[in-house]
Design a protein around this motif. Structure first.
Motif, mmCIF file in Angstrom:
data_model
loop_
_atom_site.group_PDB
_atom_site.id
_atom_site.type_symbol
_atom_site.label_atom_id
_atom_site.label_comp_id
_atom_site.label_asym_id
_atom_site.label_seq_id
_atom_site.Cartn_x
_atom_site.Cartn_y
_atom_site.Cartn_z
ATOM 1 N N SER A 56 0.789 -1.231 0.000
ATOM 2 C CA SER A 56 0.000 0.000 0.000
ATOM 3 C C SER A 56 0.823 1.284 0.000
ATOM 4 N N ILE A 57 2.093 1.212 0.384
ATOM 5 C CA ILE A 57 2.914 2.427 0.428
ATOM 6 C C ILE A 57 4.039 2.346 -0.609
ATOM 7 N N LEU A 58 4.872 1.329 -0.515
ATOM 8 C CA LEU A 58 6.020 1.234 -1.420
ATOM 9 C C LEU A 58 5.608 0.973 -2.877
ATOM 10 N N ALA A 59 4.680 0.047 -3.086
ATOM 11 C CA ALA A 59 4.275 -0.279 -4.462
ATOM 12 C C ALA A 59 3.713 0.930 -5.200
ATOM 13 N N PRO A 60 2.781 1.698 -4.605
ATOM 14 C CA PRO A 60 2.300 2.875 -5.343
ATOM 15 C C PRO A 60 3.401 3.883 -5.661
ATOM 16 N N LEU A 61 4.292 4.127 -4.719
ATOM 17 C CA LEU A 61 5.392 5.060 -4.985
ATOM 18 C C LEU A 61 6.269 4.552 -6.120
ATOM 19 N N GLU A 62 6.718 3.328 -5.987
ATOM 20 C CA GLU A 62 7.626 2.757 -6.989
ATOM 21 C C GLU A 62 6.968 2.660 -8.362
ATOM 22 N N GLU A 63 5.772 2.104 -8.416
ATOM 23 C CA GLU A 63 5.127 1.868 -9.706
ATOM 24 C C GLU A 63 4.718 3.166 -10.394
ATOM 25 N N GLU A 64 4.214 4.111 -9.638
ATOM 26 C CA GLU A 64 3.820 5.377 -10.264
ATOM 27 C C GLU A 64 5.046 6.148 -10.736
ATOM 28 N N ILE A 65 6.126 6.110 -9.966
ATOM 29 C CA ILE A 65 7.334 6.829 -10.376
ATOM 30 C C ILE A 65 7.976 6.170 -11.595
ATOM 31 N N ILE A 66 8.084 4.850 -11.592
ATOM 32 C CA ILE A 66 8.739 4.163 -12.708
ATOM 33 C C ILE A 66 7.884 4.158 -13.968
ATOM 34 N N TYR A 67 6.601 3.815 -13.835
ATOM 35 C CA TYR A 67 5.781 3.575 -15.017
ATOM 36 C C TYR A 67 4.950 4.769 -15.467
ATOM 37 N N ARG A 68 4.704 5.730 -14.593
ATOM 38 C CA ARG A 68 3.935 6.897 -14.994
ATOM 39 C C ARG A 68 4.786 8.142 -15.123
ATOM 40 N N SER A 69 6.029 8.121 -14.658
ATOM 41 C CA SER A 69 6.858 9.323 -14.770
ATOM 42 C C SER A 69 7.193 9.700 -16.215
ATOM 43 N N PRO A 70 7.348 8.749 -17.145
ATOM 44 C CA PRO A 70 7.608 9.203 -18.526
ATOM 45 C C PRO A 70 6.498 10.096 -19.082
ATOM 46 N N VAL A 71 5.244 9.723 -18.832
ATOM 47 C CA VAL A 71 4.147 10.545 -19.341
ATOM 48 C C VAL A 71 4.063 11.851 -18.556
ATOM 49 N N TRP A 72 4.352 11.808 -17.259
ATOM 50 C CA TRP A 72 4.341 13.041 -16.470
ATOM 51 C C TRP A 72 5.401 14.010 -16.987
ATOM 52 N N LEU A 73 6.612 13.506 -17.231
ATOM 53 C CA LEU A 73 7.690 14.360 -17.751
ATOM 54 C C LEU A 73 7.326 14.949 -19.111
ATOM 55 N N PHE A 74 6.782 14.112 -19.986
ATOM 56 C CA PHE A 74 6.383 14.590 -21.309
ATOM 57 C C PHE A 74 5.330 15.692 -21.194
ATOM 58 N N CYS A 75 4.319 15.453 -20.370
ATOM 59 C CA CYS A 75 3.254 16.459 -20.203
ATOM 60 C C CYS A 75 3.777 17.715 -19.527
ATOM 61 N N PHE A 76 4.677 17.544 -18.563
ATOM 62 C CA PHE A 76 5.240 18.704 -17.866
ATOM 63 C C PHE A 76 6.073 19.555 -18.822
ATOM 64 N N ILE A 77 6.888 18.921 -19.649
ATOM 65 C CA ILE A 77 7.696 19.660 -20.629
ATOM 66 C C ILE A 77 6.778 20.348 -21.643
ATOM 67 N N SER A 78 5.726 19.642 -22.093
ATOM 68 C CA SER A 78 4.753 20.261 -23.008
ATOM 69 C C SER A 78 4.087 21.455 -22.353
ATOM 70 N N PHE A 79 3.755 21.340 -21.073
ATOM 71 C CA PHE A 79 3.128 22.417 -20.312
ATOM 72 C C PHE A 79 4.073 23.618 -20.197
ATOM 73 N N LEU A 80 5.348 23.350 -19.885
ATOM 74 C CA LEU A 80 6.321 24.437 -19.748
ATOM 75 C C LEU A 80 6.493 25.217 -21.039
ATOM 76 N N PHE A 81 6.527 24.480 -22.157
ATOM 77 C CA PHE A 81 6.731 25.127 -23.447
ATOM 78 C C PHE A 81 5.416 25.490 -24.139
ATOM 79 N N LYS A 82 4.304 25.317 -23.413
ATOM 80 C CA LYS A 82 2.967 25.657 -23.910
ATOM 81 C C LYS A 82 2.653 24.980 -25.242
ATOM 82 N N VAL A 83 3.020 23.716 -25.331
ATOM 83 C CA VAL A 83 2.740 22.932 -26.528
ATOM 84 C C VAL A 83 1.388 22.250 -26.328
ATOM 85 N N LYS A 84 0.470 22.479 -27.255
ATOM 86 C CA LYS A 84 -0.855 21.855 -27.184
ATOM 87 C C LYS A 84 -1.228 21.387 -28.571
#
Length: 165
Positions: A56-84
């Protein structure tokens, strides 16, 4: 109406893919037995507190960081550069879909539950994609998937413990 039909067809296609290609497809699709056995083995070996902490604690942290961070980074970079644009959302969905598929397939659950794990990951990632443009969205999407994952895993382990063990 069209979006609803496409959504339902998409869910059925995803379930079919998991049932056909899952290494665990030989298990009964809706069987709780493999999950109960896994929970019993983990609790016997590690103890209740450690299993709850890991699941309930380690798995959500690990899995969300490893498997969802690529999309978060992509969206964050798009957000910073106002790409839509549509291409940006399509690319974000691909960046979300591929790691989530690799995350869901190796689980030792029956195929239906692997599909549920996959859909949970997709839901988590969709929060990232669609909330990133909102005010404070980048911050919300960093923590919301982890919190949702924590809540789902906690409810699941209590349900397994209470009703199935």
């Amino acid at each position: 109406m069209k979006k609803t039909v496409v959504f339902i067809i998409g869910i059925l296609m995803i379930i079919s893919v998991f049932i056909i290609f899952s290494p665990n497809r030989y298990n009964e699709i809706f069987s709780f037995e493999p999950l109960v056995r896994m929970a019993q083995d983990q609790i016997k070996f590690h103890g209740w507190k450690k299993v709850f902490f890991n699941f309930s604690i380690l798995a959500p942290l690990e899995e969300e960081i490893i498997y969802r961070s690529p999309v978060w980074l992509f969206c964050f970079i798009s957000f910073l550069f106002k790409v839509k644009g549509e291409w940006q959302r399509v690319l974000a969905l691909l960046i979300l879909f591929i790691p989530t598929m690799f995350w869901a397939m190796p689980h030792d659950y029956p195929a239906f539950y692997q599909c549920c794990v996959f859909l949970g990951g997709i839901t988590s990632g969709l929060f990232t994609i669609y909330l990133m443009d909102k005010k404070y969205g980048w911050l919300i999407t960093l923590f919301l998937p982890i919190i949702l994952h924590f809540l789902f895993n906690s409810i699941f382990i209590f349900a397994v413990w209470k009703f199935l063990l």
